[in-house]
Design a protein around this motif. Structure first.
Motif, PDB file in Angstrom:
ATOM      1  N   HIS A   1      -1.332  -2.895  -2.851  1.00 53.39           N
ATOM      2  CA  HIS A   1      -1.055  -2.058  -4.024  1.00 53.39           C
ATOM      3  C   HIS A   1      -0.807  -0.609  -3.596  1.00 53.39           C
ATOM      4  O   HIS A   1       0.049   0.074  -4.171  1.00 53.39           O
ATOM      5  N   TRP A   2      -1.545  -0.146  -2.599  1.00 53.40           N
ATOM      6  CA  TRP A   2      -1.351   1.206  -2.101  1.00 53.40           C
ATOM      7  C   TRP A   2       0.034   1.347  -1.492  1.00 53.40           C
ATOM      8  O   TRP A   2       0.697   2.371  -1.663  1.00 53.40           O
ATOM      9  N   MET A   3       0.504   0.303  -0.796  1.00 57.35           N
ATOM     10  CA  MET A   3       1.855   0.324  -0.233  1.00 57.35           C
ATOM     11  C   MET A   3       2.904   0.497  -1.331  1.00 57.35           C
ATOM     12  O   MET A   3       3.894   1.210  -1.145  1.00 57.35           O
ATOM     13  N   ASP A   4       2.700  -0.163  -2.468  1.00 57.40           N
ATOM     14  CA  ASP A   4       3.626   0.008  -3.593  1.00 57.40           C
ATOM     15  C   ASP A   4       3.632   1.454  -4.073  1.00 57.40           C
ATOM     16  O   ASP A   4       4.685   2.017  -4.362  1.00 57.40           O
ATOM     17  N   ARG A   5       2.454   2.048  -4.165  1.00 57.32           N
ATOM     18  CA  ARG A   5       2.368   3.457  -4.582  1.00 57.32           C
ATOM     19  C   ARG A   5       3.064   4.361  -3.566  1.00 57.32           C
ATOM     20  O   ARG A   5       3.735   5.322  -3.936  1.00 57.32           O
ATOM     21  N   PHE A   6       2.916   4.046  -2.299  1.00 62.09           N
ATOM     22  CA  PHE A   6       3.586   4.821  -1.259  1.00 62.09           C
ATOM     23  C   PHE A   6       5.102   4.716  -1.435  1.00 62.09           C
ATOM     24  O   PHE A   6       5.821   5.702  -1.308  1.00 62.09           O
ATOM     25  N   GLY A   7       5.572   3.519  -1.746  1.00 59.80           N
ATOM     26  CA  GLY A   7       7.006   3.320  -1.992  1.00 59.80           C
ATOM     27  C   GLY A   7       7.501   4.132  -3.175  1.00 59.80           C
ATOM     28  O   GLY A   7       8.611   4.680  -3.143  1.00 59.80           O
ATOM     29  N   GLU A   8       6.694   4.221  -4.216  1.00 58.36           N
ATOM     30  CA  GLU A   8       7.062   5.042  -5.375  1.00 58.36           C
ATOM     31  C   GLU A   8       7.143   6.511  -4.974  1.00 58.36           C
ATOM     32  O   GLU A   8       8.023   7.243  -5.428  1.00 58.36           O
ATOM     33  N   TRP A   9       6.220   6.941  -4.114  1.00 57.49           N
ATOM     34  CA  TRP A   9       6.227   8.324  -3.637  1.00 57.49           C
ATOM     35  C   TRP A   9       7.489   8.597  -2.818  1.00 57.49           C
ATOM     36  O   TRP A   9       8.150   9.613  -2.999  1.00 57.49           O
TER      37      TRP A   9
END
Length: 192
Positions: free
Chosen positions: A92-100
């Motif tokens: 899930h953190w990787m997804d947030r990183f992708g959004e960033w």
């Protein structure tokens, strides 16, 4: 003394500011180039004056979006770990990183100018993000959910590579698929 009306106005102003940040983040992520301040205000459903009251310059808006996204990543690591097992939290953190990363694409020229001018603490941001990844990796290693021999720098480099490749025009490789494969490589191998 603060009156109920002034408190509600401040709360309303805070909501407007957060709405502008959320909309600006989305618009910047979806934009081919850097969108105008007027386009962001229009998308947020506010007048340009309201946008400029909260963010007097493009740089102020970009800095606020950037800092908001970094805060979501750094505090998000602990929040995700509290709710999920470490490998799921990491995904899930990787997804947030992708959004960033996506949000940065619509403000890249401004960000680079701000970094060159010393107006943005790029090194501190990197350290904060690596600390967030380390927190998840350490929890995963302790739980036997993630490999012990992987560093935050390696995960960061892998993520940057994935999002660089996945966001190339005409590329048919899915970032989600690459992230799933990457996460599988971060799990401990069955030694038996």
């Amino acid at each position: 003394m603060t009156t109920p009306t002034s408190r509600s106005l401040r709360a309303d102003a805070a909501r407007n500011r957060q709405q502008l940040l959320d909309v600006a983040t989305r618009v910047l992520a979806e934009a081919e180039g850097e969108p105008s301040m007027r386009a962001i205000a229009r998308e947020a459903g506010v007048g340009i004056g309201t946008l400029y009251r909260h963010f007097p310059t493009r740089e102020a808006l970009v800095a606020a979006v950037y800092q908001d996204q970094v805060a979501r990543l750094t505090t998000g690591a602990e929040e995700l770990l509290a709710a999920e097992e470490p490998s799921v939290a990491l995904r899930h953190w990787m997804d947030r990183f992708g959004e960033w990363v996506a949000a940065k694409s619509g403000m890249l020229a401004t960000l680079l100018t701000m970094i060159d001018a010393g107006d943005l603490a790029h090194t501190r941001t990197r350290d904060e993000l690596l600390a967030a990844v380390s927190t998840i990796l350490e929890a995963g290693a302790a739980a036997g959910d993630l490999r012990e021999d992987v560093t935050a720098e390696e995960v960061s480099a892998g993520l940057i590579g994935i999002f660089t490749v996945a966001h190339q025009p005409g590329n048919t490789v899915s970032a989600d698929r690459l992230l799933d494969i990457f996460l599988d490589g971060l799990r401990p191998q069955d030694r038996s």
